[in-house]
Design a protein around this motif. Structure first.
Motif, mmCIF file in Angstrom:
data_model
loop_
_atom_site.group_PDB
_atom_site.id
_atom_site.type_symbol
_atom_site.label_atom_id
_atom_site.label_comp_id
_atom_site.label_asym_id
_atom_site.label_seq_id
_atom_site.Cartn_x
_atom_site.Cartn_y
_atom_site.Cartn_z
ATOM 1 N N TYR A 868 0.878 -1.196 0.045
ATOM 2 C CA TYR A 868 -0.031 0.059 0.088
ATOM 3 C C TYR A 868 0.962 1.078 -0.055
ATOM 4 N N TYR A 869 0.504 2.269 -1.109
ATOM 5 C CA TYR A 869 1.592 3.433 -0.920
ATOM 6 C C TYR A 869 0.522 4.480 -1.300
ATOM 7 N N TRP A 870 1.054 5.905 -0.754
ATOM 8 C CA TRP A 870 0.271 7.188 -0.911
ATOM 9 C C TRP A 870 1.110 8.060 -0.802
ATOM 10 N N ALA A 872 2.094 11.443 0.557
ATOM 11 C CA ALA A 872 2.230 12.140 2.081
ATOM 12 C C ALA A 872 1.873 13.675 1.879
ATOM 13 N N GLN A 873 0.959 14.321 2.867
ATOM 14 C CA GLN A 873 0.408 15.370 3.068
ATOM 15 C C GLN A 873 0.631 16.201 4.248
ATOM 16 N N SER A 874 0.556 17.544 4.370
ATOM 17 C CA SER A 874 0.663 18.173 5.572
ATOM 18 C C SER A 874 -0.518 17.820 6.286
ATOM 19 N N SER A 875 -0.666 17.998 7.549
ATOM 20 C CA SER A 875 -1.705 17.748 8.299
ATOM 21 C C SER A 875 -2.949 18.716 7.788
ATOM 22 N N SER A 876 -2.892 19.630 7.616
ATOM 23 C CA SER A 876 -3.930 20.711 7.310
ATOM 24 C C SER A 876 -4.651 20.026 5.763
ATOM 25 N N LYS A 877 -3.524 19.628 4.901
ATOM 26 C CA LYS A 877 -4.220 18.998 3.704
ATOM 27 C C LYS A 877 -4.901 17.738 3.989
ATOM 28 N N ARG A 878 -4.328 17.048 5.037
ATOM 29 C CA ARG A 878 -4.903 15.653 5.146
ATOM 30 C C ARG A 878 -6.238 15.814 5.629
ATOM 31 N N ASN A 879 -6.243 16.803 6.352
ATOM 32 C CA ASN A 879 -7.819 17.055 7.247
ATOM 33 C C ASN A 879 -8.627 17.446 6.040
ATOM 34 N N GLU A 884 -5.783 9.323 -0.746
ATOM 35 C CA GLU A 884 -6.004 8.066 -1.682
ATOM 36 C C GLU A 884 -4.708 7.173 -1.762
ATOM 37 N N LYS A 885 -5.149 5.908 -1.361
ATOM 38 C CA LYS A 885 -3.864 4.760 -1.567
ATOM 39 C C LYS A 885 -3.954 3.923 -2.786
ATOM 40 N N GLU A 903 4.976 10.641 -8.778
ATOM 41 C CA GLU A 903 5.181 11.979 -8.910
ATOM 42 C C GLU A 903 6.606 12.520 -8.600
ATOM 43 N N PRO A 904 7.251 13.451 -9.367
ATOM 44 C CA PRO A 904 8.641 13.882 -9.086
ATOM 45 C C PRO A 904 8.357 14.998 -7.863
ATOM 46 N N PHE A 905 9.508 15.250 -7.115
ATOM 47 C CA PHE A 905 9.448 16.336 -6.217
ATOM 48 C C PHE A 905 8.337 16.031 -5.283
ATOM 49 N N SER A 906 8.062 14.715 -4.636
ATOM 50 C CA SER A 906 6.849 14.569 -3.870
ATOM 51 C C SER A 906 7.346 13.439 -2.539
ATOM 52 N N HIS A 907 6.517 13.384 -1.428
ATOM 53 C CA HIS A 907 6.757 12.867 -0.504
ATOM 54 C C HIS A 907 5.931 11.736 -0.142
ATOM 55 N N TYR A 908 6.213 10.243 -0.156
ATOM 56 C CA TYR A 908 5.410 9.125 -0.212
ATOM 57 C C TYR A 908 5.760 8.409 1.111
ATOM 58 N N ALA A 909 4.607 7.586 1.572
ATOM 59 C CA ALA A 909 4.700 6.665 2.372
ATOM 60 C C ALA A 909 4.160 5.203 1.929
ATOM 61 N N LEU A 910 4.554 4.091 2.512
ATOM 62 C CA LEU A 910 4.227 2.736 2.236
ATOM 63 C C LEU A 910 4.059 1.746 3.485
ATOM 64 N N ASN A 911 3.429 0.826 3.271
ATOM 65 C CA ASN A 911 3.651 -0.671 4.082
ATOM 66 C C ASN A 911 3.152 -1.672 3.374
ATOM 67 N N VAL A 912 3.714 -3.027 3.852
ATOM 68 C CA VAL A 912 3.682 -3.993 3.142
ATOM 69 C C VAL A 912 2.861 -5.045 4.115
ATOM 70 N N ARG A 913 2.086 -6.107 3.528
ATOM 71 C CA ARG A 913 1.172 -7.220 4.021
ATOM 72 C C ARG A 913 1.304 -8.392 3.412
ATOM 73 N N VAL A 914 1.277 -9.656 4.187
ATOM 74 C CA VAL A 914 1.370 -10.960 3.369
ATOM 75 C C VAL A 914 -0.004 -11.271 3.305
ATOM 76 N N VAL A 915 -0.456 -11.883 1.789
ATOM 77 C CA VAL A 915 -1.813 -12.318 1.726
ATOM 78 C C VAL A 915 -1.850 -13.970 1.685
ATOM 79 N N ASN A 916 -2.978 -14.429 2.151
ATOM 80 C CA ASN A 916 -3.206 -15.915 2.055
ATOM 81 C C ASN A 916 -4.736 -16.293 1.390
#
Length: 1183
Positions: A868-870, A872-879, A884-885, A903-916
């Motif tokens: 999952y990756y998205w 990252a935004q400031s706290s004000s924009k997040r509100n 969108e992930k 997107e260039p010149f951007s901040h991102y966050a992600l995490n990983v999960r296992v699936v069965n």
């Protein structure tokens, strides 16, 4: 030279053979005209053997011609017949025909005898044949008592007919009381004598109404014999019958009906003799008895049977040879044969001959003093005797004539005079008959006359023989000459053929044969001539023939027949079917060129012939129509060899409807389990009518058969009888066995159950067994009903199990089933992936790595890992806006993956999960990363405002996607002259905080093209282009207008226009001669219509082309429809953009390219003049 008659008729070539009969008739018709004196000639008489009907008047014909008209007299039985003394006898007026009135009184028998007619005038007498008059007879059978015939099965039998002797002989046939003909075959047949022969009798020959009939055609009467009773019995029945009826019953033989070799019933003995007359049909007969029924064969000893004249009748018991001659004499042998032996009989055949003509005497016309001959030659076996008569009197006792001399079959005449005229009779006779011929000698002196009507018109088809008639008479015999045309051009022998009867033959008539022909006849007494006309017509031809057709029953077929003919002839087109008229049916329609048959049926098949007739010729063309359809259904289905697991099916094929059957399809119905539903059983070749079918136990079978041909499949046959096979234990076990848990604590076992056809017996059930794969537990089993699923509860989570499912019924178990592996239910994974790492590859791509989770913690089948990756935004924009992930799934056990499209010149966050199979496990801790700067997009807009005489102001909006921090704008511009060539390029750098810029010191009334793009530290982005024009200086405009009104200027312009016109004419001439302009050559070298306005990598520009700038002018500018260049367009090199032309660069880096009318020119420095949009500007450019 002119063409004269030949002494003998010219021989016709083989190609003219069909004309022979016609010409011979014309020659024989060379007769004395009836207005000239001539002896009598018999023209009609009754046959030699004259059988009369006793119920009608007797008419004995005798007609003759002559000049003067002849008188008639008769003899009867060699003495004068005085018709005046018999009131019942009259002679027709002007004729010698006798009419004997026996219908009022008198009997026909009274007038039996030999009659001869004599026709006489002053020049001679002609006589008829001896006419033997006999009344026909149809006598009754004599009364007789016919005893019943009793005989043993297998014996031979002859039923005699022995009809009464009639005149003419009767026609014999056998019928029953119902007037139905009795069937005949190799065993039972009628002989030539009328008897009915049985080679051996069978019980079905028993009947009481064997009746022989005699039909007398002359009197149209039928007489019948008394019925004959025949009874065929066995040996035991025969003994009882003999004891009871021996006194009043005829008994045929006492021997047992054993098989026996053949013996002949007729003819008797080993040899016999047969005599036949030449020209008749020879009939030889052999009928044999025996058991089994003998077969008859025929051979000719020391010779072969004539192929085209040999026929077999009466089931090969009768040999017939038509038109026999002396060469057919010899020994003929018949052979009767069966499996027990053979018998031979030889028939010695002798062919005799009544007299027949070799050369009959012909009428002879001579002029006084001429010579001539009468020839009478005949042959026969034995050789006939020739005798001569003159005027009906034997020549030996006739008055002497010094001009004649008899030499056997020839009379020679010398220096004849008028008194030599007479009628001579030649009689050729032997023991089998006689011939009598009349031929006169007429002595005349006559000038030529032509008997063919004047101006006769002959019409002949081109390339066919033309026969122009010139019937003539004269004595002495005239010579004939033919001429063509009014000027009388002679006809040459190498082209024409002249026959003895005067006919002119043109062997191959052509169009130029048309014209007028003149026939000239000459003898010493004079000359006669006659004109005839010949027209040559084009042949009738069928230019479009009907074609062979194969159609399906019920459809419509059309035959075409186009006819081309001479325009002066009117053809009639007739259609025939099998050489007969078309059926009277409204389904058949005929128009000008077509025959259409609608709703075609089987009876419509056959040969269709188009016949085109004119008055001169006819042509025909035929085509075959084959009517086909799907086959008729098979019938008479029968089951034999019925076994537990097989049966033999046989059937009788239906009609194939003119399209051979290629295969048979066999289907079955299981009335016990699936009544009404038919299944495919087998396919066999179209030549087979039986099939061995494999069967399953406990099925109530019915079968049906369908036939297939090239048209399609027949309807199914009627169903066969039902056949129930015995029950037995199942042959197979369920398939598709699986073990999957629906919950963490259960195991769901599923399978595909057997169908009723596979159950093999009643009481179908399943034995379900399972145990853990890795444990030591015994199998746990349960028997369930006919279902497809069983659930085992209380199982550990995701444990492997061994599973098997076995079928059973009331008869027993199926074979041991195969073992499959399954798993109990899955649960969600318990552990998240660890050690998540991100490696940023470039501004739009990153690579992620992680450590796998332990297998035990997955608690199910590993499906893969999900990222999952998205952004990252400031706290004000997040509100303000929902985050969108995005999700990427990597199948299997992969431990790394790529994240594209960032997107260039951007901040991102992600995490990983296992699936069965159950779902996702917990997420790993979020991992944050950033992408570096990229090149910006093109400025959002560009417009030119406030144009003046020497300045333009540009306004624009920043890029919608800066993809970093803008460092500056780059603006390039260059002028465009009237030929769309680009001037020197000017490059400006503008600070990033500016969105407006004014360019000064520009040329007035000049078009400029502008290129604007933004830059970041990563490089230059895409460009946007625009065009604009500076305004016109008013003072200069007024000066130019004043100059334009001067006379000298107008004259100069006219001279320039004239020069341009001359140059255009020269160029036009050169172009038509294939010449090329240098620019044209360059255009041809740059044929690619693709245009790339700008190169992103180096900031250079493409060639300018007005063809791509379709945007309307705004405030004096002309803006392209596409202001931006797509990102992917910037990857092309200048060499690629130039389509392989080696580009060169100036020192400032600008591109020096070739001009092309189809591509934008690269921005290039030079001294090209700007475009002049008005006559004033044109003047400025000129000056």
């Amino acid at each position: 030279m002119q063409l004269k008659i030949m002494p003998k008729k010219k021989r016709l070539s083989g190609s003219r053979a069909p004309l022979m009969l016609f010409l011979c008739q014309m020659i024989s018709a060379l007769e004395v005209p009836l207005d000239l004196v001539q002896p009598p000639t018999i023209t009609q008489q009754s046959p030699k053997d004259y059988i009369i009907d006793p119920r009608e008047n007797i008419v004995i014909q005798c007609e003759a011609k002559g000049k003067p008209p002849p008188s008639f007299s008769w003899t009867r039985n060699g003495t004068h017949f005085d018709i005046d003394k018999d009131p019942l006898v009259t002679m027709k007026t002007g004729s010698g025909t006798l009419v004997i009135n026996i219908m009022s009184e008198g009997k026909a028998e009274t007038y039996e005898g030999v009659y001869q007619c004599t026709a006489r005038n002053e020049r001679g007498a002609a006589i008829s044949n001896n006419i033997v008059v006999r009344p026909s007879r149809s006598p009754l059978w004599t009364k007789e008592k016919l005893e019943p015939i009793i005989l043993q099965n297998g014996q031979s039998l002859v039923l005699p007919c022995r009809p009464p002797i009639g005149l003419p002989p009767a026609i014999i046939f056998w019928m029953d009381n119902s007037f139905q003909r009795l069937p005949q075959n190799e065993r039972v047949s009628q002989g030539l004598n009328g008897d009915l022969y049985f080679s051996n009798v069978l019980p079905e020959d028993t009947r009481e109404d064997y009746i022989c009939y005699a039909r007398f055609n002359h009197t149209q009467t039928i007489q019948q014999k008394q019925p004959i009773s025949v009874k065929v019995i066995s040996v035991d029945e025969l003994n009882d019958t003999i004891a009871a009826n021996l006194s009043d019953t005829e008994f045929y033989g006492a021997k047992a009906s054993r098989e026996r070799p053949p013996t002949l019933l007729t003819p008797e003995g080993n040899t016999s003799h047969k005599e036949e007359l030449r020209g008749n049909t020879l009939s030889l007969e052999c009928i044999a008895e025996g058991l089994p029924t003998p077969i008859i064969y025929w051979i000719k000893e020391d010779g072969t049977l004539p192929i085209n004249r040999t026929f077999y009748q009466n089931f090969k018991k009768t040999l017939q040879i038509t038109q026999v001659s002396e060469a057919d004499s010899g020994n003929y042998q018949c052979i009767a044969k069966n499996v027990l032996g053979a018998i031979h009989h030889t028939i010695s055949v002798t062919v005799k001959a009544a007299p027949y003509w070799i050369m009959a005497p012909q009428n002879l016309v001579l002029s006084p003093g001429e010579d001539g001959t009468l020839i009478c030659r005949a042959n026969g076996n034995p050789k006939p005797r020739i005798s001569w008569l003159t005027n009906g009197v034997p020549i030996e006792i006739a008055p002497d004539d010094p001009s004649r001399k008899i030499d056997g079959d020839t009379i020679i005449f010398s220096h004849v005079q008028e008194r030599s005229s007479a009628v001579y009779q030649c009689n050729a006779s032997n023991e089998y008959g006689y011939l009598l011929a009349n031929a006169f000698v007429n002595v005349l002196a006559e000038p030529p006359r032509i008997l063919t009507p004047a101006n006769t018109l002959y019409q002949v088809i081109a390339n066919r023989p033309a026969l122009l008639d010139c019937a003539f008479f004269g004595s002495p015999l005239p010579t004939i000459e033919w001429f063509k045309g009014a000027k009388g051009s002679a006809l040459h022998e190498d082209i024409y053929v002249l026959h003895e009867n005067g006919t002119l033959e043109i062997p191959v008539a052509q169009k130029d044969s048309t014209g007028t022909y003149t026939c000239v006849a000459r003898n010493k007494l004079g000359m006669a001539k006659n004109e005839v006309h010949l027209e040559i017509k084009d042949p009738t031809r069928i230019i479009k023939q009907p074609e062979y057709a194969v159609v399906q029953r019920g459809s419509t077929v059309s035959f075409e027949c186009k006819v081309k003919h001479d325009h002066t002839l009117i053809p009639t087109v007739t259609w025939l079917k099998d050489n007969s008229e078309l059926p009277s049916d409204e389904r058949f329609t005929v128009d000008k060129d077509h025959l259409v048959v609608a709703d075609v049926s089987d009876e419509d098949g056959g040969t269709y012939t188009c016949v085109a007739n004119t008055t001169l010729d006819h042509v025909s063309a035929s085509a075959e129509l084959s009517v086909v359809d799907v086959p008729d259904p098979p019938f008479d289905l029968e089951l034999t060899n019925q076994m537990d697991k097989s049966v033999q099916l046989s059937w009788t094929p239906g009609d194939d409807n003119s399209s051979p059957i290629t295969k048979f399809i066999i289907e079955y119905e299981d009335a016990m389990h699936e009544a009404g539903l038919w299944h495919h059983q087998a396919e066999v070749s179209g030549t087979q009518t039986t099939a061995q079918l494999k069967l399953s136990p406990y099925v109530n079978y019915s079968f049906r058969v369908m036939a297939v041909n090239s048209i399609g499949r027949s309807l199914p046959s009627e169903a066969s009888e039902q056949y129930l096979t015995k029950a037995t234990e199942p042959d197979t076990n369920p398939t598709a066995v699986e073990g999957l848990g629906s919950e963490p604590d259960n195991l769901v076992i599923t399978w595909k159950p057997l169908n009723g056809f596979e159950s093999n017996g009643p009481g179908l059930q399943y034995k379900v067994s399972w145990r853990q794969k890795d444990g030591d537990d015994e199998w746990t089993s349960v028997v369930v009903a006919n279902v497809s699923k069983y659930i085992v509860s209380g199982t550990p989570t995701f444990v492997p199990y061994l599973i098997k499912v076995q079928a059973l019924n009331d008869m027993g178990f199926a074979p041991e089933p195969a073992v499959v592996m399954g798993h109990s239910g899955e649960d969600l994974p318990m552990v998240a992936p660890g050690n998540v790492r991100v490696n940023v590859v470039n501004s739009t791509l990153a690579e992620v790595h992680w450590d796998p989770v332990p297998l035990k913690s997955i608690r199910g089948h590993l499906q893969g890992y999900r990222i999952y990756y998205w952004k990252a935004q400031s706290s004000s924009k997040r509100n303000r806006r929902h985050i969108e992930k995005k999700i990427l799934t990597y199948q299997g056990s992969k431990t790394h993956g790529m994240l594209p499209g960032l997107e260039p010149f951007s901040h991102y966050a992600l995490n990983v999960r296992v699936v069965n199979g159950k779902g996702e496990g917990p997420a790993s801790p979020d991992r944050v990363f950033s992408t570096p700067e990229g090149v910006p997009s093109a400025p959002s807009s560009l417009k030119i405002i406030e144009p003046t005489r020497d300045s333009l102001t540009l306004e624009w909006d920043p890029p919608s996607h800066p993809n970093g921090i803008l460092t500056e704008y780059s603006l390039k511009y260059q002028p465009i002259n009237s030929t769309h060539e680009l001037g020197p390029l000017v490059d400006l750098k503008i600070p990033a905080n500016k969105t407006r810029w004014t360019l000064k010191n520009l040329n007035f009334s000049t078009r400029y093209k502008f290129y604007l793009y933004a830059q970041t530290s990563a490089g230059s982005g895409s460009q946007i282009t625009e065009e604009a024009i500076t305004t016109v200086d008013e003072a200069m405009a007024s000066r130019q207008v004043d100059i334009a009104t001067q006379g000298w200027f107008i004259g100069l312009m006219c001279a320039v226009a004239l020069l341009i016109l001359i140059l255009l004419i020269v160029c036009f001439i050169r172009r038509n001669k294939g010449g090329k302009y240098p620019v044209k050559e360059k255009e041809d070298a740059h044929a690619d219509p693709e245009i790339q306005p700008m190169k992103e990598d180096d900031g250079t520009f493409g060639e300018y082309s007005d063809a791509e700038d379709h945007k309307p002018l705004k405030k004096g500018s002309r803006t392209p429809s596409d202001r931006t260049v797509k990102k992917e367009d910037s990857d092309d090199s200048l060499v690629d953009y130039g389509e392989g032309v080696n580009g060169q660069f100036n020192e400032d880096g600008s591109f020096i390219g070739q001009y092309s009318g189809k591509k934008e020119k690269e921005p290039a420095e030079g001294n090209e003049s700007s475009e002049a949009p008005s006559p004033v500007n044109a003047m400025n450019s000129f000056v």
